[in-house]
Every structure is written in structure tokens, then in C-alpha cells.
Design an enzyme around this catalytic site. Structure first.
Site, PDB file in Angstrom:
ATOM      1  N   GLY A   4       1.033  -1.793  -0.188  1.00 46.84           N
ATOM      2  CA  GLY A   4      -0.106   0.423  -0.358  1.00 46.84           C
ATOM      3  C   GLY A   4       0.320   1.463  -0.289  1.00 46.84           C
ATOM      4  O   GLY A   4       1.873   1.263  -0.112  1.00 46.84           O
TER       5      GLY A   4
ATOM      6  N   ARG B  34       1.968  -4.053  12.578  1.00 46.35           N
ATOM      7  CA  ARG B  34       0.509  -3.562  14.015  1.00 46.35           C
ATOM      8  C   ARG B  34       1.218  -4.580  14.819  1.00 46.35           C
ATOM      9  O   ARG B  34       1.531  -6.137  13.982  1.00 46.35           O
ATOM     10  CB  ARG B  34      -0.596  -4.135  13.385  1.00 46.35           C
ATOM     11  CG  ARG B  34      -1.819  -2.405  13.820  1.00 46.35           C
ATOM     12  CD  ARG B  34      -1.763  -1.494  14.647  1.00 46.35           C
ATOM     13  NE  ARG B  34      -2.533  -0.380  15.072  1.00 46.35           N
ATOM     14  CZ  ARG B  34      -1.869   0.718  14.421  1.00 46.35           C
ATOM     15  NH1 ARG B  34      -0.943   0.360  14.419  1.00 46.35           N
ATOM     16  NH2 ARG B  34      -2.176   2.293  14.219  1.00 46.35           N
TER      17      ARG B  34
ATOM     18  N   GLU C 246       0.324  -3.954  23.346  1.00 46.55           N
ATOM     19  CA  GLU C 246       1.711  -2.782  23.892  1.00 46.55           C
ATOM     20  C   GLU C 246       0.613  -2.514  24.761  1.00 46.55           C
ATOM     21  O   GLU C 246      -0.537  -2.154  24.818  1.00 46.55           O
ATOM     22  CB  GLU C 246       1.207  -2.900  22.798  1.00 46.55           C
ATOM     23  CG  GLU C 246       2.671  -2.554  21.840  1.00 46.55           C
ATOM     24  CD  GLU C 246       2.309  -1.678  20.032  1.00 46.55           C
ATOM     25  OE1 GLU C 246       1.129  -0.940  20.209  1.00 46.55           O
ATOM     26  OE2 GLU C 246       2.710  -2.329  18.886  1.00 46.55           O
TER      27      GLU C 246
ATOM     28  N   HIS D 132       7.022   1.321  19.489  1.00 45.65           N
ATOM     29  CA  HIS D 132       5.889   1.969  18.279  1.00 45.65           C
ATOM     30  C   HIS D 132       5.808   3.334  17.786  1.00 45.65           C
ATOM     31  O   HIS D 132       5.407   3.951  18.436  1.00 45.65           O
ATOM     32  CB  HIS D 132       4.109   1.812  18.913  1.00 45.65           C
ATOM     33  CG  HIS D 132       3.093   1.852  18.132  1.00 45.65           C
ATOM     34  ND1 HIS D 132       2.377   1.012  18.463  1.00 45.65           N
ATOM     35  CD2 HIS D 132       3.108   2.680  17.161  1.00 45.65           C
ATOM     36  CE1 HIS D 132       1.163   1.161  16.899  1.00 45.65           C
ATOM     37  NE2 HIS D 132       2.174   1.837  16.225  1.00 45.65           N
TER      38      HIS D 132
END
Ligand code: 8YV
Length: 322
Positions: free
Chosen positions: A155, A238, A267, A285
């Protein structure tokens, strides 16, 4: 009276100043994550919310927020938002696509290079005072140049990662649910292959799919078993896209070469066994976290919120039926 909105976590001054031109703004600038009960309480009289991945927006929450009309996530990912529940309640949901592609792609490369060339491992060793002299065989790594890069999910972010691979003279392969146009493939110098071929051929496999039921544990024991023994897995997409338990087992058994991970299941309570691997690079992250990009993300989310509550047509609407 101006509509009331809630900003669920700390944002930049300019984000608040912009929102204050349109709304009565309540902001959680202390930045302590809100419990579901606190969130419901604070949203009870609000028309809009600027949210982050740390708040779950689901049917249970929405049932307690009768005046809510828009939830604008400061993230491109929106797995924290139940879109169906929002649509059923007529609540618009938005995300922040585009503005973080390049920063996230840059960081993906930081993980690739750090993992392959043992940057964090050797730095920790040096800082610990263990460097007594140069050695020919010191921290032998894996070459990135001329290697085969496999991208799962070509993407916007995957494409930005692919474009950067040219500088390393790499072969770039990708797999997507649907093959992209010849034009996109050419611009990325990327060849479409099956999932099995991607797993079998990649020296470095990087994941750029959104998290959804369809991508939950898309990389697990079966997929890891198909990868090369020396292959490196990168996840800046993710937590939950990778089965962390299966990855840990593959690392323990030396079935893959290493991993560069910016995201984890559960997380921030990542599985502590990750800390024990020298061939794993771990970051909290932060793939999109450049100063400019995080400012742009917050502002884009704020613009979405303003458009949602003033025109009903936010630019990055995820659920048009709402
Ligand atoms: C965000 C991200 O910083 O945009 C995303 O989906 O993962 C990160 O860029 C994070 O989600 C904050 O909400």
C-alpha cells in the site's frame, strides 16, 4: 454554543489552538491513558473526539455517548475503532493516511539496517565497556545490498519502503490480496509473487498490512517455517499481524535470522522473552514518530474533526454510510 470535543491524549499546542477556533476543547494534556469508564465519562457530553490507538471505540462506549458525532483517530490504522458500531450510531470515523508514509518507511529501513547489521546489539556491547580491540570477525552481519526484499502489503507505506530499496540494489517482491497495476509495480520496481513464494525467497520480509480479522496472525508458525533460516522479519505495521508466541519459538530454535519489531501483541506489555534475543531489534511503536510527522498527523486529525462537525464531510472518512 460551540460544540464540545475531547482530545484523549496529549497533542501539540497548535493542534489545540486550531481546535479552539471552532470548539470548546477538553484535552487530556496530562497524557495518562484513560480507562474505558473515564473515556465514557468524559465523552458523555461531547460531539467529537480526537483519539489515538490507546482508546477503544466500540458499541459499549458509543452507547454511553449519545451526543457523539465524530471520532477522529490520530493514526492511519483504525483497529481501535469498531467501524460497524460507529456506522450504526451515525458516528463518523476518520484516520490520517498519507502524512506518515515516508516517516514510517524511513523507520522501516532503520529497523532493516539495524537488525541486519547488528547496530543495537553492538552498541549495547560497546556501551557496556566490552570493546577491547578490532577483530576481523567482530559482529559479522548480513548484507542488505543486493538482497531480496519481500513486502507483504504494497500500500502507501509498502510502496515508500519499496522505492527506498532501489538505493540498495535489491530485488523487490511483494504480495497483496490483489495485484497492483503495472504502473505501480514499475514505480516500485516490485514483482508480484504468491504468499508462499514471498516467504520462500525473501532475505528480509517486511510487513505493511493493516490489522484486521483477515490479517490477524498472518505470520505464524506455518509462515515462519517457510522462510529462509537467515531471513529477517520486520514489523512496523501492527501487533497481532505476527503471532508473537510463534515468532519467539522460531527465534529460540534459530529458524529465522532475526527480527526488527516496532509493534507487538498486547502493547505496551510485550512478551518479555523478546528482550533476551540479541538478534532482535525492539522499538516502542515509534515508526511514524518524527517531530514533523506527528505534528502533521495531529493536525490532519484535527482538520478531520473540524470538517466532520461543520460540514459533515471530513476528508478521511472511513464510514461514509454514517
Ligand atoms: C501512530 C500508527 O503513531 O498511524 C498508525 O497507525 O501506528 C502510528 O503511526 C499510532 O497509531 C498512534 O495512534
Amino acid at each position: 454554543m460551540r460544540p464540545k470535543v475531547l482530545v484523549t491524549r496529549e497533542v501539540f499546542d497548535e493542534t489545540l489552538e486550531y481546535l479552539a477556533r471552532f470548539f470548546e476543547v477538553e484535552s487530556n494534556q496530562s497524557d495518562a491513558p484513560l480507562t474505558p469508564a473515564q473515556l465514557a465519562d468524559r465523552l458523555a457530553d461531547k460531539e467529537g473526539a480526537l483519539t489515538t490507538l490507546s482508546e477503544r471505540v466500540d458499541a459499549a462506549l458509543l452507547a454511553q455517548c449519545p451526543t457523539l458525532k465524530a471520532v477522529c483517530n490520530i493514526a492511519v490504522g483504525f483497529n481501535n475503532i469498531d467501524l460497524k458500531a460507529c456506522t450504526e450510531r451515525g458516528v463518523m470515523a476518520t484516520n490520517t493516511p498519507g502524512v506518515l508514509d515516508d516517516s514510517t518507511a524511513d523507520f522501516t529501513w532503520a529497523l532493516i539496517l539495524a537488525t541486519a547489521r547488528r547496530v543495537t546489539e553492538s552498541e549495547a556491547w560497546l556501551r557496556a565497556g566490552q570493546w577491547s580491540g578490532w577483530k576481523l570477525k567482530q559482529f559479522l552481519g548480513t548484507d542488505v545490498h543486493h538482497a531480496t526484499l519481500g513486502i507483504l502489503g504494497l500500500g502507501r507505506i509498502g510502496q515508500a519502503v519499496a522505492r527506498r530499496a532501489r538505493g540498495f540494489d535489491m530485488t523487490v517482491l511483494y504480495h497483496n490480496t490483489r495485484r497492483l497495476s503495472e504502473e505501480v509495480e514499475k514505480s516500485c520496481h516490485a514483482a508480484y509473487v504468491s504468499m508462499d513464494e514471498l516467504l520462500a525467497r525473501a532475505d528480509i520480509l517486511t510487513l505493511h498490512v493493516p490489522y484486521s480479522p483477515a490479517t490477524h496472525h498472518i505470520i505464524g508458525a506455518a509462515q515462519l517455517a517457510k522462510m529462509k533460516n537467515m531471513a529477517i522479519l520486520i514489523n512496523a505495521a501492527r501487533g497481532g499481524v505476527v503471532d508473537d508466541q510463534d515468532l519467539i519459538e522460531a527465534l529460540q530454535q534459530g529458524r529465522i535470522g532475526g527480527a526488527g519489531l516496532d509493534v507487538f501483541e498486547n502493547e505496551p506489555k510485550l512478551d518479555q522473552r523478546f528482550l533476551g534475543f540479541k538478534n532482535v531489534v525492539l522499538t516502542p511503536h515509534i515508526a511514524s514518530s518524527s517531530e514533523t510527522t506527528r505534528r502533521n498527523m495531529a493536525m490532519l486529525a484535527a482538520e478531520n474533526l473540524v470538517a466532520a462537525l461543520t460540514t459533515g464531510k471530513p476528508p478521511n472518512l472511513l464510514n461514509p454510510p454514517a
